[in-house]
Scaffold this active site. Structure first.
Site, PDB file in Angstrom:
ATOM      1  CG  ASP A 128     -14.767 -11.527  14.905  1.00 40.34           C
ATOM      2  OD1 ASP A 128     -15.219 -10.490  15.409  1.00 40.34           O
ATOM      3  OD2 ASP A 128     -13.994 -11.537  13.939  1.00 40.34           O
ATOM      4  CE  LYS A 129     -19.856  -7.073  11.679  1.00 40.60           C
ATOM      5  NZ  LYS A 129     -19.664  -7.149  10.208  1.00 40.60           N
ATOM      6  CE  LYS A 172      -7.587   3.324   6.039  1.00 38.42           C
ATOM      7  NZ  LYS A 172      -7.505   2.588   4.773  1.00 38.42           N
ATOM      8  N   GLY A 184     -16.299  -5.520  17.154  1.00 41.24           N
ATOM      9  CA  GLY A 184     -15.936  -4.119  17.335  1.00 41.24           C
ATOM     10  C   GLY A 184     -16.666  -3.198  16.391  1.00 41.24           C
TER      11      GLY A 184
END
Length: 1134
Positions: free
Chosen positions: A391-392, A563, A675
């Site tokens: 994952d980042k 948002k 994502g």
């Protein structure tokens, strides 16, 4: 809920009008009530939690059944029964004692682990709780809670069962909980009491209709009212709730699942080698049985004068006697199967896992924790990893957000300490202030934007908190802002992004004070408090990629603030507003910032009344609640007005670039699954050195050609067929939309072909970036790689609950999940195989511990098969010289003790402490990892080498002693067959032990103790076993044999000579072996394909609608034909 004393019938709260069979009716409160008497009482389970596997009564039969399901144990059980039933040459003790040792050790280990589970269950079940009974508070144990009991829970206590919230000590009838033990999220979630219930819960009598228990944590009846077992009450002094699900029917219990049994590549190799040795065993027994009857068919050999047959032997059926003899030979040679190897492997894995836990380099002072090993079955797999999926956010980065800048209506605003000169892209106004040179509308938008940041979130405020940390959640202090004493508060939110945005608004004059009685309070830059009534919260989810709130201002205006990601917001706002914001969003993403877009919408009274009714109806729905809520969300979040965008920085983890570079140097291919936007993720990959300056990037994104997927397919063919040069690094970038086109099955059945083509492209790249991905797509990617040719070993790295899905995908067998103990929660830690505090520790975990574990256990496996072959081959050869009479060469004590005592401890110590290469060298030279990759030490080549070595030593042991006996160098001493076997066995024990000593590169005092101690123990045992008359033995074959043997100088000479001859090849190999250079490196193999038109290919990739370059002239008719068909389709589309 229907209850007496309630002003409103709230039966719709959990069921509405829907009457389904799969619902349950619960009577809350004690005592008699008209409602309770009208329905028959249903039986529910108690509140006991049972995670243990055994009880005192079923441990023995259940454990034995499970152990004998293992093929090796079952095989030795059959051998033991054959020895008991059939007249075999060896005692049943020789097979029964090793089998008993293996079964006993394994049973003790499993029993101890289950005892720990019983202990943990008792701690939960005996936990003291307070229950309201007949209006009184009664203390009892947690396991005694029944469905319908009203339970009292205090702050910082965990909920003992699944409760429906009835009453809260807070004025706004809410409570805050953390669900880290359930879904891994450490944020404070808000829950609400059931509306219109009586305040006096002590006299409550109610009926609750709800669905039957189900494991889904998020699809529950009345999710805002349901408090799940295992969650913790926070920021609320006390609550009362009624128990609806108890014990093993709670969501936590239904979600509990034991770790799936993962088979390592070493275990698969052991099974393959075992089949070879079983075939070898059967062949030996068949050859000896056949030769026995061939030899007995000769005249005078069937019934010699000195050994006449009995009448029973003469009457026995010939075929039955042949089968019995075959079984006897199987028993005689069965020790070629190393049953004790399984115990040694289990002990090596179990004890070896502590070295990871004890490694001081893994200790992180920030979290005050080190590495954690949740399973020891996959230690060696850490040295075989080919693909890393990471994952980042929170893994490559710190997940510590800081507000950098924002864009409002096309104007860029930087934070105080990040203020720099404008780059000419837009006007930079610095800190947000209403200046005279701006139109009044701009100032209004600025304030509206800041209000949106202060209102559109799930941040909670804990007041009067003097410390800087609450329950492990870091509290944010605002730079340059000195709040008044009443505003000294701590922000607690579901993610650091929200805290960063609230903090950013605070630095520019708008302060979020908190929420009270379903309202939100903010202080504007005029120091005036604005109160907004919170009407609805449209929670964030990874599918929508946005969240919204509906609030009512003091003037009565209803506003929706939203948002989310730009890909989620832009399609839902006016098109003319997008262009002014898009350029800022793309630029910030290229600089590596996380971006969010902010929009709003004014709702009229009629519109809000309709939305409010639809939301309430959807939330109270008994079935398909998520789908109905999603439909309402999508309907209301349309035709919004785009205000601006934010940029938040997430810094890289410490030494992330160094770690990623080392892993790539070790030959591992790193895939980033995130994502985030492509530009943001790409920037992070460059910063982590996953993409180098010389890396040629290939992009497979839908973008401009989403409506003509044939172009995408054609590009895939060209990428697959052309590469610049063998030394060129390639990186691939693919987005979620493209993955949907490629991974989903197509109507014409060509989807699998395109998927294979896509996989071939990915496997030819050193790094792959998959952006804009949903969690399910992460699992699809991992499954695609795992199911590819060769079943490569993959490793997933993540830090949060949303990273666990790939690790728990059911079709993934060898999938290991290394979890970073991050801020997103602890579910990834609990569900992982290994957990490390920081990403930088991954380098040592793989390059050092993984490398060494694999080398150790591979040597252990090969050594066990080798030493057992050396052990049994002389026994097989001896049958040619004893008339195939099934006479054993070794004494029964030697047969029993060889694998248990004489040779087991040295190899166990070797498999725990061996370091054939120093730790510093392994860290400095990552390419050494490739030398053991792809199961290099357990392939058929090394296996046959060890087998041939065992054959050589076995032949040398037997025929060497045989030649010594025939040369009459023993002078006047007379030695029998037991002396012959004892000399062979002595040479065997010393040779296999000293060979292991020659293979040892890292000596510790433990190695010295077990190696030389094992040899000393053999000598002492032989002295006592043959030097004392043991009363429990019917016959003592070795009485004074060993002592008499050592009294002969000829025996000493023969033993030493044959040991030297056996080990001479190993000594010469060590002496002549070329020393390893410290700077030895290997080049990662690249794709051999090359073509001069590759530059045109890359140009074509950048312009999807340009003319494709000419086809490469490579001999691949099938691909050429398909490619021509796709190009024809492309021209037709044009």
């Amino acid at each position: 809920i229907k209850c007496s004393g309630i002003s409103k019938d709230f039966g719709m709260a959990f069921g509405g009008e829907e009457k389904r069979v799969d619902s349950r009716t619960i009577h809350a409160g004690r005592g008699s009530s008209p409602v309770a008497d009208a329905f028959p009482q249903q039986k529910f389970c108690d509140n006991r939690i049972v995670s243990s596997k055994y009880t005192i009564w079923n441990f023995l039969p259940k454990n034995l059944f499970e152990q004998f399901r293992r093929i090796a144990n079952f095989y030795f059980l059959i051998i033991f029964l054959v020895q008991v039933i059939v007249d075999t040459p060896t005692s049943p003790v020789t097979s029964g004692l090793p089998l008993f040792f293996v079964i006993t050790v394994t049973a003790i280990k499993q029993g101890y682990e289950d005892w720990l589970r019983h202990k943990a269950d008792n701690e939960v079940n005996k936990y003291p709780v307070t229950v309201l009974e007949d209006g009184k508070r009664v203390g009892k144990e947690s396991e005694k809670i029944k469905v319908g009991d009203v339970v009292e829970v205090l702050e910082d206590e965990t909920f003992p069962c699944d409760l429906v919230l009835l009453q809260s000590s807070r004025d706004d009838d809410t409570c805050f909980v953390t669900t880290a033990s359930l879904d891994g999220e450490s944020n404070h979630k808000t829950h609400y009491t059931v509306p219109d219930t009586v305040k006096d819960v002590e006299s409550l009598h109610a009926t609750i209709e709800c669905e039957q228990p189900q494991p889904d944590l998020y699809k529950s009846l009345g999710p805002e009212n349901l408090l799940l077992k295992g969650a913790t009450l926070k920021n609320t002094k006390k609550i009362y709730g009624v128990a609806v699900y108890t014990g093993m029917e709670t969501k936590m219990a239904l979600n509990y699942q034991g770790k799936s049994q993962k088979r390592s590549v070493v275990e698969k190799s052991i099974n393959a080698f075992l089949i070879v040795y079983l075939c070898l065993l059967v062949s030996k027994a068949f050859v000896c049985t056949t030769l026995k009857y061939v030899w007995q068919n000769q005249h005078g050999q069937d019934e010699p004068w000195y050994n006449p047959k009995t009448q029973q032997e003469r009457d026995t059926n010939l075929y039955l006697k042949m089968f019995t003899d075959f079984l006897s030979f199987m028993v005689l040679f069965n020790f070629i199967i190393p049953v004790s190897m399984y115990v040694t492997v289990e002990m090596q894995k179990f004890l070896g896992s502590f070295f990871i836990t004890w490694d001081k380099d893994f200790f992180d002072p920030e979290v005050q924790e080190g590495a954690l090993v949740n399973t020891s079955d996959l230690n060696e797999e850490l040295g075989q990893v080919e693909y890393i999926f990471t994952d980042k956010t929170g893994t490559l980065t710190e997940n510590n957000m800081e507000f950098i800048e924002c864009c409002i209506d096309g104007f860029q605003y930087k934070n105080h300490k990040f203020l720099t000169e404008t780059d000419g892209l837009c006007e930079t106004d610095g800190p947000i202030t209403i200046t005279l040179n701006k139109a009044p509308e701009v100032g209004e938008l600025e304030e509206l934007f800041l209000r949106a940041l202060c209102l559109c979130h799930t941040v909670q405020v804990k007041e009067s908190q003097p410390v800087d940390e609450i329950d492990g959640v870091v509290l944010d202090q605002v730079d340059g802002f000195s709040p008044s004493p009443e505003d000294q508060c701590a922000f607690i939110a579901s993610s650091p992004d929200e805290v960063a945005l609230v903090k950013g608004a605070m630095t520019h004059g708008f302060t979020f004070i908190g929420s009270d009685s379903k309202s939100m309070k903010i202080r504007n830059r005029d120091n005036r408090v604005e109160v907004y009534e919170l009407l609805h919260v449209l929670n964030f989810d990874p599918v929508r990629r946005r969240m919204s709130v509906i609030v009512k201002s003091e003037s009565g205006e209803v506003l929706l603030f939203c948002k989310g990601a730009d890909s989620s917001i832009f399609p839902r706002v006016r098109k003319e507003e997008v262009d002014r914001i898009r350029v800022h969003v793309e630029r910030d993403a290229k600089e590596g910032y996380r971006t969010l877009c902010v929009a709003y919408k004014r709702l009229g009274n009629e519109d809000f009344a309709r939305v409010d009714a639809e939301l309430r109806e959807a939330r109270l729905s008994l079935h398909d609640r998520e789908e109905k809520l999603m439909a309402v969300y999508n309907q209301v979040e349309t035709d919004m007005i785009l205000i601006g965008a934010t940029a938040v920085e997430d810094r890289l983890q410490d030494r992330a670039a160094e770690t990623m570079e080392a892993l790539q140097g070790a030959g591992m291919k790193v895939w980033v699954l995130t994502g985030d936007k492509m530009e943001t993720a790409k920037s992070t990959c460059y910063a982590c050195r996953l993409f180098q300056r010389g890396t040629e990037l290939l992009e497979l994104t839908v973008g401009a050609y989403e409506r003509i997927p044939c172009v995408l397919i054609s590009k895939m063919f060209f990428i697959c067929r052309t590469w610049s040069s063998p030394g060129q690094d390639y990186g691939l970038i693919v987005d979620g939309a493209t993955l949907s086109l490629l991974l989903n099955a197509s109507p014409d059945g060509t989807g699998s072909h395109y998927k294979n083509l896509f996989l071939k492209i990915c496997q030819s790249c050193t790094s792959v970036l998959c952006c804009r991905m949903a969690p399910l797509q992460k699992a699809q990617i991992v499954r695609m790689v795992k199911s590819s040719k060769g079943s490569p070993i993959t490793l997933s790295v993540g830090d949060g609950a949303n990273d666990v899905m790939p690790a728990r995908f059911p079709n993934i067998i060898l999938f290991k999940h290394v979890s970073i103990k991050g801020k997103e929660g602890r579910q990834a830690v609990r569900n992982s195989d290994y957990a490390i505090p920081k990403l930088k520790h991954l380098k040592k975990l793989l390059l050092v511990h993984g490398h060494l574990y694999y080398v150790r256990i591979a040597h252990l496996v090969q050594y066990f098969f080798y030493k057992n072959l050396c052990f049994i081959l002389p026994q097989f050869l001896y049958q040619f010289y004893c008339g195939y009479s099934q006479l054993p060469l070794y004494d029964a004590a030697y047969l029993t003790m060889y694998n248990i005592c004489f040779t087991s401890m040295p190899i166990l110590a070797y498999s725990l402490f061996e370091q054939h290469i120093s730790i510093d060298t392994l860290l400095d030279h990552a390419a050494l990892y490739r030398e053991v990759a792809k199961n290099a030490m357990l392939r058929w080549g090394p296996f046959f080498y060890w087998t041939m070595l065992g054959v050589f030593h076995g032949l040398l042991f037997f025929f060497g002693v045989y030649c010594v006996f025939n040369t009459h160098i023993f002078f006047s001493q007379v030695f029998g067959n037991w002396t012959f076997g004892t000399i062979v066995f002595t040479i065997l024990v010393f040779t296999v032990t000293i060979k292991l000593a020659l293979d040892t590169r890292h000596w510790t005092w433990i190695n010295h103790f077990v190696i030389w101690g094992s040899l000393a123990f053999y000598i002492l045992f032989s002295f006592f076993w043959g030097g004392i008359t043991w009363p429990f033995l019917e016959q003592q074959r070795l009485y004074f044999v060993f002592i008499n043997m050592l009294s002969s100088m000829s025996a000493w000479l023969a033993i030493m000579l044959l040991i030297v001859l056996s080990l001479l090849p190993d000594v010469l190999l060590v002496a002549l072996r070329r020393p390893r250079g410290r700077n030895t490196r290997q080049v990662l193999p690249r794709s051999p394909l090359s073509h001069p038109t590759s530059g045109n290919i890359v140009s074509w990739l950048k312009d999807p609608l340009s003319s494709p370059p000419p086809l490469p002239t490579l001999p691949c008719p099938k691909i050429d034909l398909l490619l021509q068909q796709r190009c024809l389709t492309l021209s037709m589309c044009a």
